[in-house]
Structures are given as C-alpha cells and as structure tokens.
Enzyme design. Structure first.
Site, mmCIF file in Angstrom:
data_model
loop_
_atom_site.group_PDB
_atom_site.id
_atom_site.type_symbol
_atom_site.label_atom_id
_atom_site.label_comp_id
_atom_site.label_asym_id
_atom_site.label_seq_id
_atom_site.Cartn_x
_atom_site.Cartn_y
_atom_site.Cartn_z
ATOM 1 C CE LYS A 80 3.450 8.300 -3.017
ATOM 2 N NZ LYS A 80 1.648 6.902 -1.669
ATOM 3 C CB SER A 155 -0.597 5.656 -4.986
ATOM 4 O OG SER A 155 -0.026 5.716 -4.089
ATOM 5 C CB SER A 179 -0.712 4.475 -1.046
ATOM 6 O OG SER A 179 -1.929 4.117 -2.450
HETATM 7 N N1 GLN Z 1 -5.116 2.403 -4.852
HETATM 8 C C1 GLN Z 1 -6.155 3.487 -3.958
HETATM 9 C C2 GLN Z 1 -6.285 4.613 -4.990
HETATM 10 O O1 GLN Z 1 -6.211 4.512 -5.820
HETATM 11 C C3 GLN Z 1 -5.611 3.994 -3.462
HETATM 12 C C4 GLN Z 1 -4.252 5.163 -2.995
HETATM 13 C C5 GLN Z 1 -3.728 5.382 -2.017
HETATM 14 O O2 GLN Z 1 -3.627 4.516 -0.650
HETATM 15 N N2 GLN Z 1 -2.877 6.735 -2.473
HETATM 16 O O3 GLN Z 1 -7.199 5.938 -4.840
#
Ligand code: GLN
Length: 490
Positions: A80, A155, A179
């Site tokens: 990532k 994400s 994410s």
């Molecule tokens: N979708 C969640 C957010 O927007 C979690 C994102 C994540 O786990 N990095 O914060």
C-alpha cells in the site's frame, strides 16, 4: 497452471522445490500486470521492470546449488502506498507527496526485505487512507476486478484489487477503521487487521495513530498467517508496538474446526441498514461455523451505534495533528511563487490536499479547538472507552464475534462520492473493533446476485490472532468461496 494464480504458499513451495526460478516468477507477473493493470488500476507506482528482473536474476544466481530456506524469497508482493519504501516513491495517493521518495524503509518493509521478496509496486488508496472506495485517490480510483463499474473498497482498495486480479501473490494494507477488511470483502479476498500494537507502525504514514495498523491482504487465510509471521513483533521504533511474544501464526491453522469455541453474534450488527442478501449470506456462514463445532450465542454490544460518530471525532482529530507536518517545507510539494511563509504554507496545503483530506483536517481541528475540546474530543474518548468495555465484557463469555464486514456489497463507482455520510457508513461494522484495538479478519463468504463478493468478519480478543485465524481457516476450508477468481475482460 499459470504462476500468477497460485497462492503464496503454493508459489513458495514450487520455488523452494526448485520447480521455478525467481526470473520465471518475475516474468509471469510482469506479463499479468501488462494484461490487466490498465483495467484495474491497482497500482500508483510499478517497480522498474529491468530492476525487477535484475533482482530476480541475482536471486537465481545466488541460489546455485542449494535450495532456499527463506520462505519469502522471490515472492511477488504489492505494498500500500502509505508504507514507506526506501527509494521507491510513496505518495499516499496525494498530490502533496507526489514526488516523495522516503529516505528509509518502514519496519515492515525492512523485515520483508531481509527475505528478498520481489516488490512489484505500490498500490492505490484513498488519499492518506481516508475513505472506503479509493475514489479519494488523487490519481483516480482502482476498479473492482469482479466488475470494473464497482468500487474495490478502500482505503486499501489497490492492494485488495491487486490480490484479487492476480497482480501480485499477496499484499500489505493498512486499517484505521476498516481499510483492510472492507476492500478485502469487496474484492473477495482475505484481509486481516491484527491487534493494535502487534505490527510496527514505524514508517506507515500516520492517519490516526491510535488506530492505524498494518496487515496482510491475501488469497487465503494460510497466506495471511504466513505474511503476518514476517511483519509482527516488537519494534523499539514504535512506542505503541507490543512486547508480547509473537507466536507462529501458521500453527493455529492445524485444527480444521471450531470445536469448544463460543461464537458471539452481536445483535446490533444485524439491524437496520443491512442489505438482506448480505444478511442471508452471513447467516449461512454462521450455520457453517455451527456445523464445524462452534457454539453460537447472541450477544449485545450496546455502544455500537455511537461508534461512527466517535471514530470520526477521534480519527479526524488525530489526522489534523498528524497532517500538520505537510507544510511544503519538509516533504513533497511546495507552492511556487509565494510572497510570504504563511502564504507558502497555505497554498502548498490547499493545492496539495484533496477535498476529503481537507474536510477531515477541518473537522479534526474543530473538535480539538479550545471551547469545543470537552464537548467533542474528550467526549469521544470517553465513548471509545465504553465501546472497548462492550467488547471486554462480551469476551468474558465468548471467544469470537462474527458479523458482516460491510452492510452492502461493493457499490457503483461514484454512488457515494457526493455524500460523505453514506461513504462513512460503509464502515459501521469495522469501526467498533478498530476503536477497541482488537484483531479482526475478513474472509470471503459468498456472492451477491450481481456477482459481487461478500465478506464475513471474525473478531477476537486482544492478541488472540491465533483463534481468529483458526476459525477463519476452518470456515475457509469448509467452503469454496476463496477458490473463485474473477474473469477480467478486455
Ligand atoms: N473508511 C474509513 C475512513 O474513511 C476507514 C479508513 C481506514 O481504515 N484507513 O476513515
């Protein structure tokens, strides 16, 4: 069988037996990338082809005669793009870091690199990991390999899409509120968020430091355990990394049942807003766990409802503070022709950050500001403790908790982009366990009528990754969902 279709374990075994060379692996994956990457857009940066082949060749040469004992050697991995890779651009899918080459490796990278994997590239994410669809990436969204009109989740959508599309054998993602698990569910692969503190965060570009965790995204539970073995363990460079002993996570996969385990089903996770198809699929999975010997018990986590609000105060507050370092001076992009220092800061940040990141910085700054701190940030911290207690109290009677990962299957690209609240609701089932810091995995458990994957979430006690892995593996071995692969049309 094409090499790119193999699991990490299978590829490792073939390589170790000397049936294939590192060069063959590199070539097979370069070809695969060539065929499908333009349709999936999983990567922000691909490793230079020649450099990759040179590395593969040097592995092959170094091995003359003796066969390897290093299990990650020559394994093609994707990382990532918020995990620092020395000399390899790390953008966080943000304009502000578009040309940033980290001068050091994240601890997880240093640990992996000791074993000479083939790092294929850096995968796409929502800018600074803020989002659930990769649509907040400054470089455009990734596509769901099962249907390119749909989001791959986020994400870590690029990592999940790369694994599902066979564009790498396994990947690393990061999870702050879902994410790793949510994109894994959307793409029909396995995603494992370890206990907070299990894996070092050193070199992971911070979003919300009290929540961020790195973890594996893989084709099988076995592969997740293998990868976790390499990245877990105490790191003096991360003050929140745990000193607890790191078990061999693959050992927990021996038992192929869940006998003598009490599995809690949190009532609040099957309430309004849950898509009936997802609900049915997850109920079927619960039935399978019962047949595997688990004793199923309904439980209640009463503060579930408060989790989203709590998370969006704490995560944004931490983000507003963490992202203050991107000021145009020390990292990345700097606005040109500015007349004063203040203007340089302002323009660098307003040109460098995308709309979702700005929204979060503003929300977080507000929640932390004098006069509002007690009403918002301090209150959210107090509620976080209540959520943690919810979990602690049910774990007195159950060994695991099982739920959906996401209330719906993957949605259409664009469907929630204009409605942040709808986007935030994608994580209702993953955020509570993030706030509690407990380990949680997503395993494929079926498909919607549209042919999109559905994920099953299994959560465990802090540092009890072995039981989570055992149940996930038993379930996986009793079903065939993980063997299905998308057909990527040209
Ligand atoms: N979708 C969640 C957010 O927007 C979690 C994102 C994540 O786990 N990095 O914060």
């Amino acid at each position: 069988m094409s090499l790119f279709k193999l699991t990490l374990k299978e590829l490792q075994e073939k390589f170790t037996r000397g049936e294939i060379s590192a060069t063959e692996i590199a070539r097979a994956f370069l070809l695969r990338l060539n065929q499908v990457e333009s349709k999936i857009k999983a990567y922000v940066t691909l490793r230079d082809k020649d450099a990759l082949l040179v590395q593969a060749k040097s592995i092959d040469q170094s091995l003359q005669g003796w066969r390897k004992t290093q299990p990650l050697m020559a394994m093609p991995l994707a990382i990532k793009d918020n995990i620092c890779t020395k000399g390899l651009r790390t953008t966080c899918s943000s304009r502000i870091l578009e040309d940033f080459e980290p001068p050091y490796d994240a601890t997880v990278m240093a640990r992996l690199n000791l074993h000479q994997p083939l790092i294929l590239g850096k995968t796409n994410l929502d800018e600074f990991a803020m989002g659930s669809s990769t649509e907040h990436s400054a470089f455009g969204p990734s596509r769901n390999p099962w249907n390119p009109k749909f989001i791959p989740g986020g994400s870590s959508g690029g990592s999940a899409a790369a694994v599902a599309a066979d564009e790498c054998v396994a990947a690393l993602g990061s999870d702050t509120g879902g994410s790793i698990r949510q994109p894994a569910a959307c793409c029909g692969v396995v995603g494992f968020k370890p206990t907070y503190g299990r894996v070092s965060r050193y070199g992971l570009v911070a979003f919300a430091s009290s929540l961020d965790q790195i973890g594996p995204i893989t084709k099988t539970v076995t592969d997740a355990a293998i990868l976790l073995n390499f990245i877990a363990g105490h790191d003096p460079l991360d003050s929140t990394s745990s000193r607890k002993e790191t078990p061999d996570f693959t050992k927990s996969l021996k038992k192929k049942d869940v006998k003598r385990l009490v599995i809690g089903i949190p009532r609040e996770y099957f309430a309004d807003g849950l898509d009936p198809e997802v609900s049915e699929t997850v109920q079927d999975a619960i039935q399978t766990l019962k047949e595997l010997g688990g004793s199923i018990q309904e439980v209640s986590l009463p503060f579930t409802q408060q989790a989203i609000a709590t998370y969006y105060l704490i995560a944004t507050a931490e983000a507003s503070s963490n992202l203050a370092r991107f000021d145009g001076v020390r990292y990345g992009m700097r606005a040109k022709e500015t007349k004063s220092l203040a203007e340089m800061y302002r323009l660098s940040r307003s040109q460098g950050f995308g709309p979702e990141v700005k929204r979060r910085i503003m929300l977080g700054t507000y929640a932390l500001s004098a006069g509002y701190y007690d009403a918002y940030y301090a209150k959210a911290q107090a509620v976080r403790t209540l959520i943690q207690r919810d979990f602690a109290s049910v774990f007195e009677t159950v060994d695991l908790l099982v739920s959906p990962v996401m209330p719906t299957p993957a949605f259409l690209l664009g469907a929630r982009l204009e409605d942040p609240l709808q986007m935030y609701l994608s994580d209702v089932y993953t955020i509570p366990s993030s706030l509690a810091g407990i380990p949680a995995i997503s395993v494929p458990c079926g498909f919607s009528t549209m042919g999109l994957p559905i994920g099953l979430q299994i959560m465990g006690r802090p540092f009890d990754e072995p039981t989570v892995l055992r149940a996930a593996h038993a379930y996986e071995q009793a079903t065939t969902w993980h063997t299905r692969r998308p057909v990527i049309r040209s």
